[in-house]
Design a protein around this motif. Structure first.
Motif, PDB file in Angstrom:
ATOM      1  N   ALA A  10       0.829  -1.211   0.000  1.00 59.46           N
ATOM      2  CA  ALA A  10       0.000   0.000   0.000  1.00 59.46           C
ATOM      3  C   ALA A  10       0.861   1.258   0.000  1.00 59.46           C
ATOM      4  O   ALA A  10       0.592   2.212  -0.737  1.00 59.46           O
ATOM      5  CB  ALA A  10      -0.930  -0.001   1.210  1.00 59.46           C
ATOM      6  N   VAL A  11       1.897   1.265   0.801  1.00 56.94           N
ATOM      7  CA  VAL A  11       2.756   2.449   0.889  1.00 56.94           C
ATOM      8  C   VAL A  11       3.534   2.649  -0.412  1.00 56.94           C
ATOM      9  O   VAL A  11       3.608   3.778  -0.933  1.00 56.94           O
ATOM     10  CB  VAL A  11       3.712   2.331   2.094  1.00 56.94           C
ATOM     11  N   LEU A  12       4.083   1.583  -0.969  1.00 51.04           N
ATOM     12  CA  LEU A  12       4.871   1.721  -2.200  1.00 51.04           C
ATOM     13  C   LEU A  12       4.003   2.121  -3.389  1.00 51.04           C
ATOM     14  O   LEU A  12       4.388   2.996  -4.172  1.00 51.04           O
ATOM     15  CB  LEU A  12       5.615   0.421  -2.489  1.00 51.04           C
ATOM     16  N   ALA A  15       2.984   5.747  -2.930  1.00 52.78           N
ATOM     17  CA  ALA A  15       4.072   6.665  -3.257  1.00 52.78           C
ATOM     18  C   ALA A  15       4.281   6.750  -4.766  1.00 52.78           C
ATOM     19  O   ALA A  15       4.511   7.839  -5.306  1.00 52.78           O
ATOM     20  CB  ALA A  15       5.362   6.202  -2.579  1.00 52.78           C
ATOM     21  N   TYR A  16       4.173   5.622  -5.454  1.00 53.69           N
ATOM     22  CA  TYR A  16       4.305   5.645  -6.915  1.00 53.69           C
ATOM     23  C   TYR A  16       3.167   6.437  -7.550  1.00 53.69           C
ATOM     24  O   TYR A  16       3.373   7.155  -8.529  1.00 53.69           O
ATOM     25  CB  TYR A  16       4.332   4.216  -7.464  1.00 53.69           C
ATOM     26  N   TYR A  25      -1.026   5.205 -15.235  1.00 54.61           N
ATOM     27  CA  TYR A  25      -0.233   4.429 -14.281  1.00 54.61           C
ATOM     28  C   TYR A  25      -0.608   4.800 -12.845  1.00 54.61           C
ATOM     29  O   TYR A  25      -0.614   3.939 -11.961  1.00 54.61           O
ATOM     30  CB  TYR A  25       1.259   4.648 -14.500  1.00 54.61           C
ATOM     31  N   ALA A  26      -0.908   6.066 -12.624  1.00 54.75           N
ATOM     32  CA  ALA A  26      -1.341   6.485 -11.291  1.00 54.75           C
ATOM     33  C   ALA A  26      -2.672   5.850 -10.931  1.00 54.75           C
ATOM     34  O   ALA A  26      -2.888   5.454  -9.781  1.00 54.75           O
ATOM     35  CB  ALA A  26      -1.441   8.003 -11.228  1.00 54.75           C
ATOM     36  N   GLY A  27      -3.576   5.718 -11.901  1.00 55.67           N
ATOM     37  CA  GLY A  27      -4.856   5.057 -11.645  1.00 55.67           C
ATOM     38  C   GLY A  27      -4.688   3.591 -11.305  1.00 55.67           C
ATOM     39  O   GLY A  27      -5.327   3.073 -10.389  1.00 55.67           O
ATOM     40  N   PHE A  28      -3.799   2.896 -12.027  1.00 55.41           N
ATOM     41  CA  PHE A  28      -3.557   1.492 -11.716  1.00 55.41           C
ATOM     42  C   PHE A  28      -2.823   1.328 -10.391  1.00 55.41           C
ATOM     43  O   PHE A  28      -3.026   0.353  -9.672  1.00 55.41           O
ATOM     44  CB  PHE A  28      -2.801   0.814 -12.848  1.00 55.41           C
ATOM     45  N   SER A  29      -1.978   2.279 -10.052  1.00 55.67           N
ATOM     46  CA  SER A  29      -1.327   2.257  -8.753  1.00 55.67           C
ATOM     47  C   SER A  29      -2.347   2.473  -7.639  1.00 55.67           C
ATOM     48  O   SER A  29      -2.238   1.875  -6.565  1.00 55.67           O
ATOM     49  CB  SER A  29      -0.240   3.323  -8.702  1.00 55.67           C
ATOM     50  N   VAL A  32      -3.925  -0.875  -6.921  1.00 50.51           N
ATOM     51  CA  VAL A  32      -3.110  -1.725  -6.048  1.00 50.51           C
ATOM     52  C   VAL A  32      -3.195  -1.243  -4.600  1.00 50.51           C
ATOM     53  O   VAL A  32      -3.296  -2.054  -3.663  1.00 50.51           O
ATOM     54  CB  VAL A  32      -1.650  -1.760  -6.550  1.00 50.51           C
ATOM     55  N   THR A  33      -3.196   0.061  -4.399  1.00 51.02           N
ATOM     56  CA  THR A  33      -3.299   0.610  -3.052  1.00 51.02           C
ATOM     57  C   THR A  33      -4.626   0.234  -2.406  1.00 51.02           C
ATOM     58  O   THR A  33      -4.662  -0.204  -1.252  1.00 51.02           O
ATOM     59  CB  THR A  33      -3.154   2.148  -3.092  1.00 51.02           C
TER      60      THR A  33
END
Length: 171
Positions: A10-12, A15-16, A25-29, A32-33
């Motif tokens: 969640a933290v990684l 941060a990404y 990519y931010a949406g897919f990150s 994952v979060t």
């Protein structure tokens, strides 16, 4: 050990999400979060919150964000501005609705309802109640005003998003 894996994930990924410049990519990150947070909720035995996390945030909000990113990347030479018309009527109607809801909520006696009394004494009577039942009782008694305000804010945001998404030239 599994908690630390979900927490690190969640933290990684969070941060990404903040540091990347690519919106997709931010949406897919963000996906994952949110999934790792749902895993943490499962490990904490918060079954209702974990399912709510999956259904509302992953299933609804994230899909809406990803569709917004994919659709807005193709819009060229158009500015997304809201044209506010009749602000006075909107303020008057919203104040009247708020006053009516506040009056109704303050005059209601929730403690006299039978299902609330039996739910409140479930531990004393000896049967196990789930987290869903206790959350439902809390939402409909102690937190009914914030629950209704949040639902009205979400409704207003949905109406605003629908208005912004319409093609104003053909309307």
């Amino acid at each position: 050990m599994l908690f630390y894996i979900f927490a690190a994930l969640a933290v990684l990924s969070g941060a990404y999400m903040v540091l990347t410049r690519n919106l997709l990519y931010a949406g897919f990150s963000l996906l994952v979060t949110l999934l790792s947070l749902a895993g943490i909720y499962v490990l904490l035995f918060a079954d209702f919150v974990a399912v709510l996390q999956l259904m509302v945030y992953v299933g609804g909000v994230l899909v809406l964000i990803l569709f917004g990113i994919m659709l807005s990347s193709r819009v060229h030479d158009k500015s997304v501005l809201s044209e506010s018309v009749n602000k006075g009527w909107g303020i008057i109607i919203s104040l009247l609705i708020f006053i009516g809801l506040a009056y109704t909520i303050t005059r209601a006696s929730f403690s006299s309802l039978a299902w609330i009394r039996t739910g409140a004494y479930a531990d004393v009577l000896g049967y196990q109640k789930s987290t869903v039942q206790s959350i439902g009782i809390k939402l409909m008694t102690d937190f009914v005003l914030p629950f209704e305000v949040a639902s009205l804010l979400l409704l207003i945001a949905l109406m605003g998003a629908a208005y912004i998404a319409t093609d104003k030239q053909n309307v």
